[in-house]
Design a protein around this motif. Structure first.
Motif, PDB file in Angstrom:
ATOM      1  N   ASP A   1      33.845  15.208  36.113  1.00 43.46           N
ATOM      2  CA  ASP A   1      34.067  16.476  36.799  1.00 43.46           C
ATOM      3  C   ASP A   1      34.694  17.437  35.789  1.00 43.46           C
ATOM      4  O   ASP A   1      34.602  17.208  34.576  1.00 43.46           O
ATOM      5  N   ASP A   2      35.351  18.459  36.249  1.00 48.26           N
ATOM      6  CA  ASP A   2      35.917  19.455  35.338  1.00 48.26           C
ATOM      7  C   ASP A   2      37.046  18.910  34.460  1.00 48.26           C
ATOM      8  O   ASP A   2      37.258  19.411  33.357  1.00 48.26           O
ATOM      9  N   ARG A   3      37.747  17.907  34.938  1.00 51.24           N
ATOM     10  CA  ARG A   3      38.921  17.405  34.207  1.00 51.24           C
ATOM     11  C   ARG A   3      38.738  16.037  33.583  1.00 51.24           C
ATOM     12  O   ARG A   3      39.226  15.778  32.490  1.00 51.24           O
ATOM     13  N   THR A   4      38.092  15.114  34.314  1.00 48.98           N
ATOM     14  CA  THR A   4      38.048  13.726  33.867  1.00 48.98           C
ATOM     15  C   THR A   4      36.638  13.156  33.970  1.00 48.98           C
ATOM     16  O   THR A   4      35.771  13.709  34.646  1.00 48.98           O
ATOM     17  N   GLY A   5      36.465  12.025  33.312  1.00 53.27           N
ATOM     18  CA  GLY A   5      35.193  11.315  33.386  1.00 53.27           C
ATOM     19  C   GLY A   5      35.402   9.844  33.108  1.00 53.27           C
ATOM     20  O   GLY A   5      36.484   9.414  32.703  1.00 53.27           O
ATOM     21  N   ARG A   6      34.330   9.099  33.325  1.00 46.88           N
ATOM     22  CA  ARG A   6      34.400   7.659  33.060  1.00 46.88           C
ATOM     23  C   ARG A   6      33.010   7.147  32.762  1.00 46.88           C
ATOM     24  O   ARG A   6      32.011   7.780  33.085  1.00 46.88           O
ATOM     25  N   ALA A   7      32.983   5.986  32.148  1.00 46.93           N
ATOM     26  CA  ALA A   7      31.725   5.305  31.858  1.00 46.93           C
ATOM     27  C   ALA A   7      32.032   3.827  31.658  1.00 46.93           C
ATOM     28  O   ALA A   7      33.172   3.435  31.405  1.00 46.93           O
ATOM     29  N   ARG A   8      31.005   3.046  31.779  1.00 47.34           N
ATOM     30  CA  ARG A   8      31.078   1.620  31.463  1.00 47.34           C
ATOM     31  C   ARG A   8      30.102   1.412  30.327  1.00 47.34           C
ATOM     32  O   ARG A   8      28.979   1.917  30.366  1.00 47.34           O
ATOM     33  N   TRP A   9      30.539   0.711  29.284  1.00 50.30           N
ATOM     34  CA  TRP A   9      29.610   0.448  28.193  1.00 50.30           C
ATOM     35  C   TRP A   9      29.803  -0.959  27.670  1.00 50.30           C
ATOM     36  O   TRP A   9      30.837  -1.578  27.877  1.00 50.30           O
ATOM     37  N   GLU A  10      28.752  -1.453  27.028  1.00 50.83           N
ATOM     38  CA  GLU A  10      28.767  -2.796  26.464  1.00 50.83           C
ATOM     39  C   GLU A  10      28.280  -2.723  25.027  1.00 50.83           C
ATOM     40  O   GLU A  10      27.420  -1.909  24.697  1.00 50.83           O
ATOM     41  N   ALA A  11      28.846  -3.577  24.214  1.00 53.45           N
ATOM     42  CA  ALA A  11      28.445  -3.661  22.803  1.00 53.45           C
ATOM     43  C   ALA A  11      28.185  -5.112  22.446  1.00 53.45           C
ATOM     44  O   ALA A  11      28.951  -6.007  22.826  1.00 53.45           O
ATOM     45  N   TRP A  12      27.107  -5.323  21.723  1.00 54.43           N
ATOM     46  CA  TRP A  12      26.755  -6.635  21.179  1.00 54.43           C
ATOM     47  C   TRP A  12      26.678  -6.472  19.667  1.00 54.43           C
ATOM     48  O   TRP A  12      26.022  -5.551  19.166  1.00 54.43           O
ATOM     49  N   TYR A  13      27.356  -7.360  18.937  1.00 56.47           N
ATOM     50  CA  TYR A  13      27.343  -7.284  17.478  1.00 56.47           C
ATOM     51  C   TYR A  13      27.889  -8.579  16.905  1.00 56.47           C
ATOM     52  O   TYR A  13      28.448  -9.415  17.619  1.00 56.47           O
TER      53      TYR A  13
ATOM     54  N   ARG B   1      30.759 -14.393  13.904  1.00 53.55           N
ATOM     55  CA  ARG B   1      30.619 -14.818  15.297  1.00 53.55           C
ATOM     56  C   ARG B   1      30.056 -13.675  16.144  1.00 53.55           C
ATOM     57  O   ARG B   1      30.410 -12.512  15.942  1.00 53.55           O
ATOM     58  N   PRO B   2      29.215 -14.011  17.141  1.00 55.93           N
ATOM     59  CA  PRO B   2      28.670 -12.974  18.030  1.00 55.93           C
ATOM     60  C   PRO B   2      29.708 -12.504  19.046  1.00 55.93           C
ATOM     61  O   PRO B   2      30.503 -13.299  19.553  1.00 55.93           O
ATOM     62  N   VAL B   3      29.683 -11.212  19.318  1.00 56.85           N
ATOM     63  CA  VAL B   3      30.599 -10.600  20.276  1.00 56.85           C
ATOM     64  C   VAL B   3      29.783  -9.812  21.295  1.00 56.85           C
ATOM     65  O   VAL B   3      28.836  -9.110  20.925  1.00 56.85           O
ATOM     66  N   HIS B   4      30.154  -9.939  22.541  1.00 53.17           N
ATOM     67  CA  HIS B   4      29.619  -9.106  23.622  1.00 53.17           C
ATOM     68  C   HIS B   4      30.821  -8.551  24.360  1.00 53.17           C
ATOM     69  O   HIS B   4      31.483  -9.265  25.119  1.00 53.17           O
ATOM     70  N   ASN B   5      31.127  -7.293  24.112  1.00 53.99           N
ATOM     71  CA  ASN B   5      32.309  -6.678  24.689  1.00 53.99           C
ATOM     72  C   ASN B   5      31.905  -5.747  25.830  1.00 53.99           C
ATOM     73  O   ASN B   5      30.954  -4.983  25.694  1.00 53.99           O
ATOM     74  N   VAL B   6      32.645  -5.810  26.926  1.00 52.82           N
ATOM     75  CA  VAL B   6      32.424  -4.959  28.091  1.00 52.82           C
ATOM     76  C   VAL B   6      33.624  -4.029  28.210  1.00 52.82           C
ATOM     77  O   VAL B   6      34.765  -4.492  28.294  1.00 52.82           O
ATOM     78  N   ILE B   7      33.356  -2.722  28.214  1.00 53.61           N
ATOM     79  CA  ILE B   7      34.424  -1.733  28.102  1.00 53.61           C
ATOM     80  C   ILE B   7      34.353  -0.727  29.244  1.00 53.61           C
ATOM     81  O   ILE B   7      33.275  -0.237  29.589  1.00 53.61           O
TER      82      ILE B   7
END
Length: 157
Positions: A70-82, A89-95
């Motif tokens: 919105d005008d002030r705040t926001g959010r998202a969910r993201w994932e990274a694999w590396y 070692r493989p990493v799968h992070n959920v943020i």
């Protein structure tokens, strides 16, 4: 779609391309970034962290969803694999990401993830056994800050 939602989507689309410059363009010049590994980064240090991560990544894959703003705040969910370069070692992070905006840019970006879980993936049994301890987590944060300092001292790639 709200312009700030578009901004968040532009940020993560650039991340998917490992385009640190595109990510940094979404940030306010006085941005504050924090996550469990890199707490309290401000301004150029926040951008430098993304440059370092994008440049060093060899097999990074990023996906994002649940974007809202919105005008002030926001959010998202993201994932990274590396692959964590120090251990292979493989990493799968959920943020979970939270944002605050100023002047049409991201002024505050906070990523939340389970640091103990991350340490278990990245470091193996040592991370699983000891990663929950605050002194071990602080040592990791100190190491991350040192790596960023070294990266910034080299100058832009």
């Amino acid at each position: 779609m709200h312009p700030h939602e578009e901004l968040i989507r532009r940020f993560y689309t650039a991340f998917q391309r490992r385009d640190a410059r595109g990510m940094i363009e979404c940030y306010h010049v006085e941005v504050e970034f924090s996550d469990p590994a890199f707490p309290g980064l401000k301004g150029p240090r926040a951008g430098g962290m993304w440059r370092m991560l994008c440049t060093r990544a060899t097999d990074l894959r990023v996906e994002f969803d649940e974007v809202s703003a919105d005008d002030r705040t926001g959010r998202a969910r993201w994932e990274a694999w590396y692959t964590f370069s120090q251990t292979g070692r493989p990493v799968h992070n959920v943020i979970a990401a939270e944002f605050e905006f100023r002047e049409g840019r991201i002024a505050r970006h906070t990523d939340r993830f389970d640091l103990w879980r991350w340490m278990g993936m990245a470091l193996g049994w040592k991370g699983r056994a000891l990663g929950w301890l605050p002194p071990v987590q602080r040592a990791l944060q100190k190491k991350c800050a040192h790596l960023l300092d070294q990266w910034l001292a080299q100058g832009p790639p």
